[in-house]
Design a protein around this motif. Sequence first.
Motif, PDB file in Angstrom:
ATOM      1  N   VAL A  37       0.864  -1.169   0.000  1.00  0.00           N
ATOM      2  CA  VAL A  37       0.000   0.000   0.000  1.00  0.00           C
ATOM      3  C   VAL A  37       0.906   1.227   0.000  1.00  0.00           C
ATOM      4  O   VAL A  37       1.841   1.312   0.786  1.00  0.00           O
ATOM      5  CB  VAL A  37      -0.938   0.059   1.228  1.00  0.00           C
ATOM      6  N   GLU A  38       0.609   2.147  -0.896  1.00  0.00           N
ATOM      7  CA  GLU A  38       1.373   3.390  -0.976  1.00  0.00           C
ATOM      8  C   GLU A  38       0.406   4.558  -0.807  1.00  0.00           C
ATOM      9  O   GLU A  38      -0.604   4.647  -1.517  1.00  0.00           O
ATOM     10  CB  GLU A  38       2.059   3.493  -2.337  1.00  0.00           C
ATOM     11  N   GLN A  39       0.702   5.435   0.153  1.00  0.00           N
ATOM     12  CA  GLN A  39      -0.118   6.628   0.308  1.00  0.00           C
ATOM     13  C   GLN A  39       0.454   7.689  -0.625  1.00  0.00           C
ATOM     14  O   GLN A  39       1.523   8.228  -0.394  1.00  0.00           O
ATOM     15  CB  GLN A  39      -0.145   7.117   1.750  1.00  0.00           C
ATOM     16  N   ARG A  40      -0.262   7.972  -1.695  1.00  0.00           N
ATOM     17  CA  ARG A  40       0.234   8.874  -2.741  1.00  0.00           C
ATOM     18  C   ARG A  40      -0.069  10.338  -2.450  1.00  0.00           C
ATOM     19  O   ARG A  40       0.699  11.212  -2.843  1.00  0.00           O
ATOM     20  CB  ARG A  40      -0.337   8.474  -4.090  1.00  0.00           C
ATOM     21  N   THR A  41      -1.192  10.605  -1.833  1.00  0.00           N
ATOM     22  CA  THR A  41      -1.557  11.959  -1.411  1.00  0.00           C
ATOM     23  C   THR A  41      -2.220  11.819  -0.048  1.00  0.00           C
ATOM     24  O   THR A  41      -2.474  10.686   0.400  1.00  0.00           O
ATOM     25  CB  THR A  41      -2.539  12.642  -2.399  1.00  0.00           C
ATOM     26  N   PRO A  42      -2.557  12.907   0.611  1.00  0.00           N
ATOM     27  CA  PRO A  42      -3.238  12.761   1.898  1.00  0.00           C
ATOM     28  C   PRO A  42      -4.532  11.953   1.836  1.00  0.00           C
ATOM     29  O   PRO A  42      -4.928  11.360   2.833  1.00  0.00           O
ATOM     30  CB  PRO A  42      -3.506  14.216   2.320  1.00  0.00           C
ATOM     31  N   THR A  43      -5.180  11.891   0.660  1.00  0.00           N
ATOM     32  CA  THR A  43      -6.450  11.162   0.587  1.00  0.00           C
ATOM     33  C   THR A  43      -6.461  10.038  -0.450  1.00  0.00           C
ATOM     34  O   THR A  43      -7.507   9.422  -0.668  1.00  0.00           O
ATOM     35  CB  THR A  43      -7.618  12.128   0.276  1.00  0.00           C
ATOM     36  N   ILE A  62      -9.804   8.338   0.319  1.00  0.00           N
ATOM     37  CA  ILE A  62     -10.401   8.561   1.631  1.00  0.00           C
ATOM     38  C   ILE A  62     -11.437   9.663   1.453  1.00  0.00           C
ATOM     39  O   ILE A  62     -11.120  10.777   1.044  1.00  0.00           O
ATOM     40  CB  ILE A  62      -9.335   8.939   2.666  1.00  0.00           C
ATOM     41  N   THR A  63     -12.679   9.324   1.722  1.00  0.00           N
ATOM     42  CA  THR A  63     -13.781  10.261   1.500  1.00  0.00           C
ATOM     43  C   THR A  63     -14.188  10.990   2.772  1.00  0.00           C
ATOM     44  O   THR A  63     -14.853  12.022   2.703  1.00  0.00           O
ATOM     45  CB  THR A  63     -14.999   9.525   0.926  1.00  0.00           C
ATOM     46  N   TRP A 145      -1.736   9.553  11.244  1.00  0.00           N
ATOM     47  CA  TRP A 145      -2.125  10.592  10.305  1.00  0.00           C
ATOM     48  C   TRP A 145      -3.446  11.136  10.776  1.00  0.00           C
ATOM     49  O   TRP A 145      -4.450  10.428  10.804  1.00  0.00           O
ATOM     50  CB  TRP A 145      -2.211  10.030   8.878  1.00  0.00           C
ATOM     51  N   ARG A 146      -3.464  12.387  11.189  1.00  0.00           N
ATOM     52  CA  ARG A 146      -4.644  12.964  11.818  1.00  0.00           C
ATOM     53  C   ARG A 146      -5.303  13.993  10.922  1.00  0.00           C
ATOM     54  O   ARG A 146      -6.018  14.857  11.384  1.00  0.00           O
ATOM     55  CB  ARG A 146      -4.262  13.554  13.157  1.00  0.00           C
ATOM     56  N   GLY A 147      -5.081  13.850   9.613  1.00  0.00           N
ATOM     57  CA  GLY A 147      -5.722  14.751   8.663  1.00  0.00           C
ATOM     58  C   GLY A 147      -7.218  14.558   8.654  1.00  0.00           C
ATOM     59  O   GLY A 147      -7.741  13.618   9.229  1.00  0.00           O
ATOM     60  N   THR A 148      -7.894  15.447   7.990  1.00  0.00           N
ATOM     61  CA  THR A 148      -9.332  15.307   7.860  1.00  0.00           C
ATOM     62  C   THR A 148      -9.703  15.351   6.390  1.00  0.00           C
ATOM     63  O   THR A 148      -9.054  16.006   5.596  1.00  0.00           O
ATOM     64  CB  THR A 148     -10.096  16.423   8.603  1.00  0.00           C
ATOM     65  N   ALA A 149     -10.713  14.613   6.044  1.00  0.00           N
ATOM     66  CA  ALA A 149     -11.190  14.588   4.651  1.00  0.00           C
ATOM     67  C   ALA A 149     -12.696  14.733   4.664  1.00  0.00           C
ATOM     68  O   ALA A 149     -13.347  14.458   5.617  1.00  0.00           O
ATOM     69  CB  ALA A 149     -10.799  13.272   3.984  1.00  0.00           C
TER      70      ALA A 149
END
Length: 149
Positions: A37-43, A62-63, A145-149
């Motif tokens: 698994v590769e995280q390419r962008t934050p979402t 990630i929606t 990763w505590r970002g929000t989407a």
Amino acid sequence: MSKIEESVEVIAPLTTVYNQWTQFEEFPRFMGGVEHVEQRTPTLTHWVTSVDGVKREFDAEITEQRPDERVAWTTVSGDVRQAGVVTFHRLDDARTKVMLQLDHDPAGIADTVADKLGFVRRQAKGDLARFKEFIEARGVESGGWRGTA
């Protein structure tokens, strides 16, 4: 379309469990059939899987992401069609319930048969059990990763 719901109780604090779940590149350590698994962008994540010799690649977006509460996704390319959400529930200071809801659309006859025989459900249940073992053995998250989407 197959709908799967599974859950597991983890002996670890909510934030630790949530933070570890967001380390998508570590999923191959506890998810059967997931090679990379590769995280390419934050979402956006790119997945490579291999189940019974059938290799697949797909992207998932990630929606929705609410730290310590939920992560939702849907596939946006490739030959896997699914959408899901994982929610995290504090039971007490040291225990967390992880709940998975997955909508899976089998591709082709082999996938349809495997789905009808309960393979996807067993895989999801096993992945959650291995996640529990993984985080409980570590005791701490490997990142978060505590970002929000």
